[in-house]
Design an enzyme around this catalytic site. Structure first.
Site, PDB file in Angstrom:
ATOM      1  N   ALA A 237     -33.005   4.283  51.277  1.00 14.19           N
ATOM      2  CA  ALA A 237     -32.835   5.337  50.309  1.00 14.19           C
ATOM      3  C   ALA A 237     -32.871   4.661  49.160  1.00 14.19           C
ATOM      4  O   ALA A 237     -32.351   3.518  48.746  1.00 14.19           O
ATOM      5  CB  ALA A 237     -31.808   6.168  50.823  1.00 14.19           C
TER       6      ALA A 237
ATOM      7  N   GLY B 279     -32.734   3.997  55.632  1.00 11.60           N
ATOM      8  CA  GLY B 279     -33.754   4.939  55.794  1.00 11.60           C
ATOM      9  C   GLY B 279     -35.041   4.531  56.367  1.00 11.60           C
ATOM     10  O   GLY B 279     -35.655   5.140  57.089  1.00 11.60           O
TER      11      GLY B 279
ATOM     12  N   GLU C 270     -34.700   3.843  60.048  1.00 10.84           N
ATOM     13  CA  GLU C 270     -34.750   5.166  60.452  1.00 10.84           C
ATOM     14  C   GLU C 270     -36.128   5.774  60.764  1.00 10.84           C
ATOM     15  O   GLU C 270     -36.389   6.382  61.794  1.00 10.84           O
ATOM     16  CB  GLU C 270     -33.768   6.299  59.890  1.00 10.84           C
ATOM     17  CG  GLU C 270     -32.157   5.829  59.865  1.00 10.84           C
ATOM     18  CD  GLU C 270     -31.240   6.628  59.172  1.00 10.84           C
ATOM     19  OE1 GLU C 270     -30.546   7.392  59.895  1.00 10.84           O
ATOM     20  OE2 GLU C 270     -31.575   6.650  58.044  1.00 10.84           O
TER      21      GLU C 270
ATOM     22  N   GLU D 141     -25.454   0.948  55.906  1.00 10.31           N
ATOM     23  CA  GLU D 141     -24.815   2.335  55.287  1.00 10.31           C
ATOM     24  C   GLU D 141     -23.376   2.021  55.223  1.00 10.31           C
ATOM     25  O   GLU D 141     -22.750   2.507  54.261  1.00 10.31           O
ATOM     26  CB  GLU D 141     -25.151   3.357  56.130  1.00 10.31           C
ATOM     27  CG  GLU D 141     -26.543   4.027  56.071  1.00 10.31           C
ATOM     28  CD  GLU D 141     -27.796   3.452  56.664  1.00 10.31           C
ATOM     29  OE1 GLU D 141     -27.588   2.265  57.362  1.00 10.31           O
ATOM     30  OE2 GLU D 141     -28.780   4.120  56.601  1.00 10.31           O
TER      31      GLU D 141
END
Ligand code: CO8
Length: 262
Positions: A67, A112, A115, A135
């Protein structure tokens, strides 16, 4: 074709490439990526010429560094955060795609970005790949399926090891734990080697390819009896198709089959 400044589509015969296009920011995920990826997938899944979809990151530095940490947002309550993320659920757009999806991953693949790769069907890495789910070091947990999908891919032991430590791992370890199934011979050859794999998959019967993907993916969510019933139903649907007849004919004529998906 540009979906927007951060997401491009490249049509390459039967292969539809989805390109994360923020190389100066290590392809960090912004709202254009969150909005553009579901749009790109919808276009490519509906396109009859396209048999397979591949994600890659632009630039030499990496697939995606997660992110965008520099993105500015007004202060939000937990309820507002939940509503904002719930509305997009952009990584889940991959679950709705019938065609196979490969992640071609080089360099940094973090948070992310990892992911996104976990939601693909096949992960093919370059030798320079660096995976990490950092994270908890940012006071957060993964919010794009990482806590659920990582354990399904590598098992709960390796998943918790990575999630609790945020440790970076490279191509050899990623291959050893099953996070990726293939590693290219060099970073430069990743795209070529992924293209070869994609063309191999695209040469099979398109209907059988979609059904085998659906059945194998659903296997993770179904009890065995329901899963075996699903498999039998899909097998029976395929058995009378022209592609099956064509495959048998091609075998006896000692040639490669030409599949039409009918
Ligand atoms: N967000 C925004 N910009 C980024 C990001 C990112 N995630 N990653 C890299 N960039 C930018 C850098 O700011 C830099 O830009 P500039 O040249 O304008 O300063 C450019 O990309 C190149 O990066 P570096 O200069 O840092 O390159 P290095 O080789 O020194 O380091 C690293 C590469 C190790 C990948 C480093 O950039 C890094 O640690 N990036 C952050 C990785 C990360 O922690 N990502 C977040 C993962 S967590 C997640 O995705 C979900 C939680 C989101 C929390 C958001 C909090 C608000």
């Amino acid at each position: 074709t540009a979906i927007n400044a951060s997401v491009l589509i490249e049509r390459d015969g039967k292969i539809g490439w989805v390109v994360l296009n923020r190389p100066g920011q290590l392809n960090a995920i912004n709202d254009e990526i969150r909005i553009g990826i579901p749009q790109a997938l919808e276009l490519l899944d509906a396109d009859k010429e396209i048999r397979i979809i591949v994600f890659r990151g632009e630039g030499t530095r990496g697939f995606c560094a997660g992110a965008d940490i520099k993105e500015k947002r007004a202060a939000e309550t937990s309820i507002e955060v939940r509503q904002r993320i719930e509305k997009k659920r952009w990584i889940e757009a991959l679950d709705k795609v019938g065609k196979p999806i490969i992640a071609a991953i080089h360099g940094y693949c973090m948070g992310g970005g990892m992911e996104l790769a976990l939601a693909c069907d096949i992960r093919f890495a370059a030798p320079d790949v660096v995976f990490s789910v950092p994270e908890t070091g940012l006071g957060l947990i993964p919010g794009g399926g990482g806590t659920q999908r990582l354990a399904r891919v590598v098992g709960p032991g390796h998943a918790l090891d990575l999630l609790l430590t945020g440790d970076r791992i490279g191509a050899t370890e990623a291959k050893n734990i099953g996070l990726v199934t293939r590693v290219s011979s060099s970073a430069e050859l990743l795209v070529n080697e992924v293209r070869e794999l994609a063309l191999k998959i695209a040469s099979k019967s398109p209907a059988a390819t979609m059904y085998v993907k659906r059945a194998a993916r659903d296997a993770l969510d179904l009890d065995l009896k329901t899963g075996l019933d699903l498999e039998l139903n899909l097998f029976a649907l395929l058995a009378p198709t022209m592609d099956v007849k064509e495959a048998a004919l091609a075998f006896s004529e000692k040639r490669a089959p030409v599949f039409t998906g009918s």
